[in-house]
Design a protein around this motif. Sequence first.
Motif, mmCIF file in Angstrom:
data_model
loop_
_atom_site.group_PDB
_atom_site.id
_atom_site.type_symbol
_atom_site.label_atom_id
_atom_site.label_comp_id
_atom_site.label_asym_id
_atom_site.label_seq_id
_atom_site.Cartn_x
_atom_site.Cartn_y
_atom_site.Cartn_z
ATOM 1 N N VAL A 1 71.127 138.575 136.277
ATOM 2 C CA VAL A 1 70.555 138.595 137.619
ATOM 3 C C VAL A 1 69.677 139.842 137.746
ATOM 4 C CG1 VAL A 1 71.039 138.724 140.084
ATOM 5 C CG2 VAL A 1 72.527 137.371 138.585
ATOM 6 N N ILE A 2 68.422 139.629 138.129
ATOM 7 C CA ILE A 2 67.477 140.747 138.276
ATOM 8 C C ILE A 2 66.803 140.648 139.631
ATOM 9 C CG2 ILE A 2 65.306 141.742 137.465
ATOM 10 C CD1 ILE A 2 66.158 141.270 134.656
ATOM 11 N N ILE A 3 66.832 141.735 140.354
ATOM 12 C CA ILE A 3 66.154 141.855 141.644
ATOM 13 C C ILE A 3 64.864 142.641 141.446
ATOM 14 C CG2 ILE A 3 66.292 142.767 143.982
ATOM 15 C CD1 ILE A 3 69.352 142.484 143.763
ATOM 16 N N THR A 4 63.768 142.057 141.871
ATOM 17 C CA THR A 4 62.488 142.775 141.876
ATOM 18 C C THR A 4 62.186 143.162 143.317
ATOM 19 O OG1 THR A 4 61.651 141.519 139.979
ATOM 20 C CG2 THR A 4 60.041 142.686 141.325
ATOM 21 N N PRO A 5 62.196 144.457 143.623
ATOM 22 C CA PRO A 5 61.977 144.871 145.012
ATOM 23 C C PRO A 5 60.536 144.684 145.443
ATOM 24 C CG PRO A 5 62.113 146.779 143.579
ATOM 25 C CD PRO A 5 62.421 145.599 142.721
ATOM 26 N N ARG A 6 60.328 144.719 146.738
ATOM 27 C CA ARG A 6 58.964 144.679 147.257
ATOM 28 C C ARG A 6 58.143 145.800 146.604
ATOM 29 N NH1 ARG A 6 61.407 145.082 152.796
ATOM 30 N NH2 ARG A 6 61.992 142.954 153.395
ATOM 31 N N VAL B 1 64.625 137.606 143.678
ATOM 32 C CA VAL B 1 65.843 137.733 142.894
ATOM 33 C C VAL B 1 66.026 136.458 142.091
ATOM 34 C CG1 VAL B 1 67.266 136.869 144.807
ATOM 35 C CG2 VAL B 1 68.339 138.180 142.960
ATOM 36 N N GLY B 2 66.504 136.602 140.857
ATOM 37 C CA GLY B 2 66.712 135.429 140.029
ATOM 38 C C GLY B 2 67.343 135.787 138.708
ATOM 39 N N ILE B 3 67.333 134.832 137.802
ATOM 40 C CA ILE B 3 67.864 135.025 136.457
ATOM 41 C C ILE B 3 66.692 135.302 135.522
ATOM 42 C CG2 ILE B 3 69.154 134.003 134.560
ATOM 43 C CD1 ILE B 3 70.818 134.559 137.037
ATOM 44 N N PHE C 1 63.609 133.086 134.402
ATOM 45 C CA PHE C 1 63.868 131.665 134.183
ATOM 46 C C PHE C 1 63.733 130.928 135.510
ATOM 47 C CE2 PHE C 1 65.953 133.945 130.859
ATOM 48 C CZ PHE C 1 65.985 133.128 129.752
ATOM 49 N N ASP C 2 64.217 131.559 136.564
ATOM 50 C CA ASP C 2 64.107 131.021 137.918
ATOM 51 C C ASP C 2 64.295 132.170 138.884
ATOM 52 O OD1 ASP C 2 67.166 131.122 138.620
ATOM 53 O OD2 ASP C 2 67.046 129.987 136.758
ATOM 54 N N ALA C 3 63.785 132.015 140.089
ATOM 55 C CA ALA C 3 63.892 133.078 141.092
ATOM 56 C C ALA C 3 63.549 132.517 142.459
ATOM 57 C CB ALA C 3 62.963 134.247 140.755
ATOM 58 N N GLY D 1 62.213 132.597 151.033
ATOM 59 C CA GLY D 1 62.906 131.336 150.779
ATOM 60 C C GLY D 1 62.192 130.405 149.833
ATOM 61 N N LEU D 2 61.105 130.863 149.200
ATOM 62 C CA LEU D 2 60.420 130.036 148.210
ATOM 63 C C LEU D 2 61.092 130.259 146.860
ATOM 64 C CD1 LEU D 2 57.959 128.100 147.815
ATOM 65 C CD2 LEU D 2 56.713 130.096 146.958
ATOM 66 N N GLY D 3 61.527 129.168 146.229
ATOM 67 C CA GLY D 3 62.181 129.247 144.932
ATOM 68 C C GLY D 3 61.372 128.542 143.867
#
Length: 255
Positions: free
Chosen positions: A28-33, A52-54, A65-67, A72-74
């Motif tokens: 799990v990786i969070i990319t901040p603003r 945030v995603g994998i 791989f996904d985020a 709310g856009l995935g």
Amino acid sequence: MCSSIIFSPKDHYFGRNLDLEITFGQQVIITPRDYVFKFRDMPEIDHHYAMVGIALNAGGYPLYFDAANEKGLGMGGLNYPDNAIYYDVKEGKDNIASFEFIPWILSQAATVEEAKKLLAKINITKKNFSDKMHVSPLHWIIADKTGASIVVETDADGMHVYDNPVGCLTNNPQFPKQLFNLNNYQDVSPAMPKNNFSSKINMDGYSRGLGSRNLPGGMDAESRFVRVAFNKFNAPVADTEEENIDTLLPHLAFS
């Protein structure tokens, strides 16, 4: 094998599995603003939505791989072997390498409609991340918190953006063929079947769930697509987040 389901009974859930026998070191990786995203052929972006995603952390660059972003856009990339084609750099286009695609969209778009505007200008290039990390053959599902969804595929005849009325995606074949194949399962139902065989024979409803008997049982992508679509549209809808997540997760685990 990968399967993705968009489930929006009340709140919105973007789910997918990564059903592989190996690990790539994803986490799990969070990319901040406003984290600086650098791109191979486009200007860097230093003002964007958080996400945030994998992902695989490749020297500080999140290979997602996904985020999902804070609006709310995935977005998820699913394996699409023997079909995915990436292209040479084209003048006048936003040239985005396939590994940059998720950050490019999620950093700037809050909805599917905004993503479509970006997609109209995009050319997905065949550049590798590095000499040791080559491109992966992928297609992508994109969905927002309204439940609206699209699929992006880059084939030999160009890039295609399809509206996704079922909110699901697996792997091969191409998305229009997956949708067409659902026509073969119009008789599948969560209800007990009617006797259409013959009015002269009495049929015994000997088991619950007989209406779903003709669902395909294989682990191939085409069979999984039918099952996840059926499960999504016939899943029970609850009032609480916990119950809805409990509904979604088994469908991904056993798709």
